[in-house]
Design a protein around this motif. Structure first.
Motif, PDB file in Angstrom:
ATOM      1  N   GLN A 259      78.467 -69.464 -35.846  1.00  0.00           N
ATOM      2  CA  GLN A 259      78.994 -68.932 -34.591  1.00  0.00           C
ATOM      3  C   GLN A 259      80.508 -69.035 -34.508  1.00  0.00           C
ATOM      4  OE1 GLN A 259      77.569 -69.707 -30.635  1.00  0.00           O
ATOM      5  NE2 GLN A 259      75.473 -69.977 -31.334  1.00  0.00           N
ATOM      6  N   LYS A 260      81.075 -70.097 -35.053  1.00  0.00           N
ATOM      7  CA  LYS A 260      82.515 -70.341 -34.924  1.00  0.00           C
ATOM      8  C   LYS A 260      83.214 -70.060 -36.251  1.00  0.00           C
ATOM      9  CE  LYS A 260      85.848 -73.829 -33.354  1.00  0.00           C
ATOM     10  NZ  LYS A 260      86.902 -73.296 -34.177  1.00  0.00           N
ATOM     11  N   LYS A 261      84.369 -69.442 -36.168  1.00  0.00           N
ATOM     12  CA  LYS A 261      85.216 -69.206 -37.337  1.00  0.00           C
ATOM     13  C   LYS A 261      86.325 -70.253 -37.358  1.00  0.00           C
ATOM     14  CE  LYS A 261      83.002 -65.480 -38.401  1.00  0.00           C
ATOM     15  NZ  LYS A 261      81.796 -65.738 -39.134  1.00  0.00           N
ATOM     16  N   LYS A 262      86.819 -70.580 -38.549  1.00  0.00           N
ATOM     17  CA  LYS A 262      87.864 -71.596 -38.720  1.00  0.00           C
ATOM     18  C   LYS A 262      89.083 -71.262 -37.858  1.00  0.00           C
ATOM     19  CE  LYS A 262      90.593 -73.881 -42.307  1.00  0.00           C
ATOM     20  NZ  LYS A 262      90.295 -75.242 -41.983  1.00  0.00           N
ATOM     21  N   ASP A 263      89.547 -72.274 -37.133  1.00  0.00           N
ATOM     22  CA  ASP A 263      90.764 -72.202 -36.316  1.00  0.00           C
ATOM     23  C   ASP A 263      90.701 -71.196 -35.167  1.00  0.00           C
ATOM     24  OD1 ASP A 263      91.956 -74.184 -37.900  1.00  0.00           O
ATOM     25  OD2 ASP A 263      92.693 -72.686 -39.332  1.00  0.00           O
ATOM     26  N   GLU A 264      89.520 -70.686 -34.834  1.00  0.00           N
ATOM     27  CA  GLU A 264      89.387 -69.762 -33.709  1.00  0.00           C
ATOM     28  C   GLU A 264      88.613 -70.445 -32.586  1.00  0.00           C
ATOM     29  OE1 GLU A 264      87.729 -65.987 -34.797  1.00  0.00           O
ATOM     30  OE2 GLU A 264      89.165 -65.697 -36.427  1.00  0.00           O
ATOM     31  N   PRO A 265      89.009 -70.195 -31.324  1.00  0.00           N
ATOM     32  CA  PRO A 265      88.252 -70.766 -30.209  1.00  0.00           C
ATOM     33  C   PRO A 265      86.869 -70.112 -30.120  1.00  0.00           C
ATOM     34  CG  PRO A 265      89.986 -69.322 -29.391  1.00  0.00           C
ATOM     35  CD  PRO A 265      90.143 -69.391 -30.881  1.00  0.00           C
ATOM     36  N   LEU A 266      85.927 -70.843 -29.545  1.00  0.00           N
ATOM     37  CA  LEU A 266      84.564 -70.322 -29.389  1.00  0.00           C
ATOM     38  C   LEU A 266      83.995 -70.756 -28.049  1.00  0.00           C
ATOM     39  CD1 LEU A 266      81.862 -69.122 -30.714  1.00  0.00           C
ATOM     40  CD2 LEU A 266      81.274 -71.518 -31.053  1.00  0.00           C
ATOM     41  N   LYS A 267      83.445 -69.813 -27.309  1.00  0.00           N
ATOM     42  CA  LYS A 267      82.649 -70.150 -26.140  1.00  0.00           C
ATOM     43  C   LYS A 267      81.242 -70.417 -26.675  1.00  0.00           C
ATOM     44  CE  LYS A 267      80.975 -68.636 -21.712  1.00  0.00           C
ATOM     45  NZ  LYS A 267      80.903 -67.584 -20.714  1.00  0.00           N
ATOM     46  N   MET A 268      80.764 -71.655 -26.538  1.00  0.00           N
ATOM     47  CA  MET A 268      79.462 -72.036 -27.106  1.00  0.00           C
ATOM     48  C   MET A 268      78.365 -71.160 -26.513  1.00  0.00           C
ATOM     49  SD  MET A 268      79.822 -76.212 -27.140  1.00  0.00           S
ATOM     50  CE  MET A 268      80.293 -76.317 -25.421  1.00  0.00           C
TER      51      MET A 268
ATOM     52  N   THR B 155      85.388 -83.686 -24.940  1.00  0.00           N
ATOM     53  CA  THR B 155      86.567 -83.375 -25.751  1.00  0.00           C
ATOM     54  C   THR B 155      86.843 -84.434 -26.812  1.00  0.00           C
ATOM     55  OG1 THR B 155      87.997 -84.397 -24.088  1.00  0.00           O
ATOM     56  CG2 THR B 155      87.698 -81.997 -23.970  1.00  0.00           C
ATOM     57  N   LYS B 156      86.395 -85.657 -26.581  1.00  0.00           N
ATOM     58  CA  LYS B 156      86.621 -86.734 -27.540  1.00  0.00           C
ATOM     59  C   LYS B 156      85.933 -86.455 -28.882  1.00  0.00           C
ATOM     60  CE  LYS B 156      86.964 -91.741 -27.183  1.00  0.00           C
ATOM     61  NZ  LYS B 156      86.601 -92.913 -26.417  1.00  0.00           N
ATOM     62  N   VAL B 157      84.849 -85.694 -28.846  1.00  0.00           N
ATOM     63  CA  VAL B 157      84.096 -85.377 -30.067  1.00  0.00           C
ATOM     64  C   VAL B 157      83.976 -83.858 -30.269  1.00  0.00           C
ATOM     65  CG1 VAL B 157      82.808 -87.541 -30.186  1.00  0.00           C
ATOM     66  CG2 VAL B 157      81.933 -85.670 -28.795  1.00  0.00           C
ATOM     67  N   GLU B 158      84.954 -83.134 -29.759  1.00  0.00           N
ATOM     68  CA  GLU B 158      84.933 -81.674 -29.855  1.00  0.00           C
ATOM     69  C   GLU B 158      84.864 -81.190 -31.302  1.00  0.00           C
ATOM     70  OE1 GLU B 158      87.613 -77.916 -28.272  1.00  0.00           O
ATOM     71  OE2 GLU B 158      87.951 -79.911 -27.429  1.00  0.00           O
ATOM     72  N   ARG B 159      85.504 -81.918 -32.210  1.00  0.00           N
ATOM     73  CA  ARG B 159      85.488 -81.525 -33.631  1.00  0.00           C
ATOM     74  C   ARG B 159      84.067 -81.525 -34.196  1.00  0.00           C
ATOM     75  NH1 ARG B 159      84.578 -85.997 -36.365  1.00  0.00           N
ATOM     76  NH2 ARG B 159      85.072 -87.970 -35.398  1.00  0.00           N
ATOM     77  N   ILE B 160      83.199 -82.408 -33.671  1.00  0.00           N
ATOM     78  CA  ILE B 160      81.804 -82.448 -34.129  1.00  0.00           C
ATOM     79  C   ILE B 160      81.056 -81.216 -33.643  1.00  0.00           C
ATOM     80  CG2 ILE B 160      79.635 -83.744 -33.970  1.00  0.00           C
ATOM     81  CD1 ILE B 160      81.393 -86.308 -33.828  1.00  0.00           C
ATOM     82  N   LEU B 161      81.330 -80.798 -32.408  1.00  0.00           N
ATOM     83  CA  LEU B 161      80.748 -79.551 -31.895  1.00  0.00           C
ATOM     84  C   LEU B 161      81.215 -78.363 -32.732  1.00  0.00           C
ATOM     85  CD1 LEU B 161      81.147 -80.143 -28.068  1.00  0.00           C
ATOM     86  CD2 LEU B 161      78.980 -79.844 -29.283  1.00  0.00           C
TER      87      LEU B 161
ATOM     88  N   TYR C 115      65.902 -94.291 -40.976  1.00  0.00           N
ATOM     89  CA  TYR C 115      65.850 -92.954 -40.381  1.00  0.00           C
ATOM     90  C   TYR C 115      66.791 -92.028 -41.128  1.00  0.00           C
ATOM     91  CZ  TYR C 115      63.896 -95.457 -36.386  1.00  0.00           C
ATOM     92  OH  TYR C 115      63.130 -96.247 -35.578  1.00  0.00           O
ATOM     93  N   ASN C 116      66.493 -90.722 -41.058  1.00  0.00           N
ATOM     94  CA  ASN C 116      67.433 -89.726 -41.556  1.00  0.00           C
ATOM     95  C   ASN C 116      68.414 -89.370 -40.463  1.00  0.00           C
ATOM     96  OD1 ASN C 116      64.877 -88.357 -43.467  1.00  0.00           O
ATOM     97  ND2 ASN C 116      66.845 -88.880 -44.344  1.00  0.00           N
ATOM     98  N   GLU C 117      69.615 -89.019 -40.863  1.00  0.00           N
ATOM     99  CA  GLU C 117      70.599 -88.509 -39.919  1.00  0.00           C
ATOM    100  C   GLU C 117      71.447 -87.460 -40.622  1.00  0.00           C
ATOM    101  OE1 GLU C 117      73.201 -91.563 -38.477  1.00  0.00           O
ATOM    102  OE2 GLU C 117      73.934 -92.080 -40.458  1.00  0.00           O
ATOM    103  N   ILE C 118      71.981 -86.548 -39.833  1.00  0.00           N
ATOM    104  CA  ILE C 118      72.842 -85.514 -40.380  1.00  0.00           C
ATOM    105  C   ILE C 118      74.253 -86.070 -40.435  1.00  0.00           C
ATOM    106  CG2 ILE C 118      73.779 -83.209 -40.009  1.00  0.00           C
ATOM    107  CD1 ILE C 118      71.022 -82.524 -38.768  1.00  0.00           C
ATOM    108  N   LYS C 119      74.822 -86.067 -41.630  1.00  0.00           N
ATOM    109  CA  LYS C 119      76.166 -86.596 -41.852  1.00  0.00           C
ATOM    110  C   LYS C 119      77.224 -85.510 -41.694  1.00  0.00           C
ATOM    111  CE  LYS C 119      75.067 -90.809 -43.356  1.00  0.00           C
ATOM    112  NZ  LYS C 119      75.493 -92.019 -42.685  1.00  0.00           N
ATOM    113  N   LYS C 120      76.852 -84.268 -42.017  1.00  0.00           N
ATOM    114  CA  LYS C 120      77.825 -83.179 -42.007  1.00  0.00           C
ATOM    115  C   LYS C 120      77.112 -81.831 -41.979  1.00  0.00           C
ATOM    116  CE  LYS C 120      81.619 -81.333 -44.823  1.00  0.00           C
ATOM    117  NZ  LYS C 120      82.506 -81.193 -43.704  1.00  0.00           N
ATOM    118  N   PHE C 121      77.693 -80.878 -41.243  1.00  0.00           N
ATOM    119  CA  PHE C 121      77.273 -79.483 -41.312  1.00  0.00           C
ATOM    120  C   PHE C 121      78.329 -78.744 -42.128  1.00  0.00           C
ATOM    121  CE2 PHE C 121      75.224 -80.873 -37.393  1.00  0.00           C
ATOM    122  CZ  PHE C 121      73.943 -80.383 -37.566  1.00  0.00           C
TER     123      PHE C 121
END
Length: 153
Positions: free
Chosen positions: A93-102, A78-84, A126-132
């Motif tokens: 898969q997820k819409k803005k402001d709507e819950p999602l079962k992964m 839950t500490k990084v739920e926003r990243i998920l 190394y490369n890393e993903i900064k944002k989706f």
């Protein structure tokens, strides 16, 4: 067609080898991607985060005709739920402001767009993903329509 057989073949102890892998560092920027696969694992915890499940997602980017794979770790906490949420919005898969079962079975083959950056660790870059980027907010490229001039006939 390979009749379900894996590509390649076993090498003998005295065989000659030649193929090498070129490690490609992508320039920072925005790229389209495809999720190749993911692995379930466990994060053992750190000073800032308790132990939790983790997914290691293999993100494929086509760069000048070569496939570049970036491994991206997603902690299920839950500490990084926003990243998920950002990842699942990025693959649609997820819409803005709507819950999602992964739904992890739908993750491989998903596509989207992300921002790639670089980082240095132990003297190596190394490369890393900064944002989706949210898939439902991506601009839609207009379809090409033939020029229609009703007066030409």
């Amino acid at each position: 067609m390979n009749n379900g057989m894996m590509e390649g073949h076993e090498l003998g102890w005295d065989d000659t080898i030649q193929e090498e892998s070129e490690f490609i560092i992508l320039p920072a920027g925005d790229y389209d991607f495809t999720v190749k696969s993911y692995e379930r694992g466990r994060f053992n915890g750190s000073e800032k985060m308790s132990a939790c499940n983790q997914a290691i997602v293999s993100i494929a980017i086509n760069y000048n005709g070569k496939e570049v794979i970036i491994k991206h770790r997603l902690l299920l906490h839950t500490k990084v739920e926003r990243i998920l949420s950002e990842f699942f919005r990025g693959i649609g898969q997820k819409k803005k402001d709507e819950p999602l079962k992964m739904n992890w079975t739908m993750v491989p083959g998903s596509t989207g767009r992300c921002k790639i950056g670089t980082r240095t660790y132990n003297g190596n870059e190394y490369n890393e993903i900064k944002k989706f980027y949210p898939k439902d907010e991506m601009p839609v490229t207009p379809q090409a329509t033939p020029n229609y001039n009703p007066g030409q006939f």
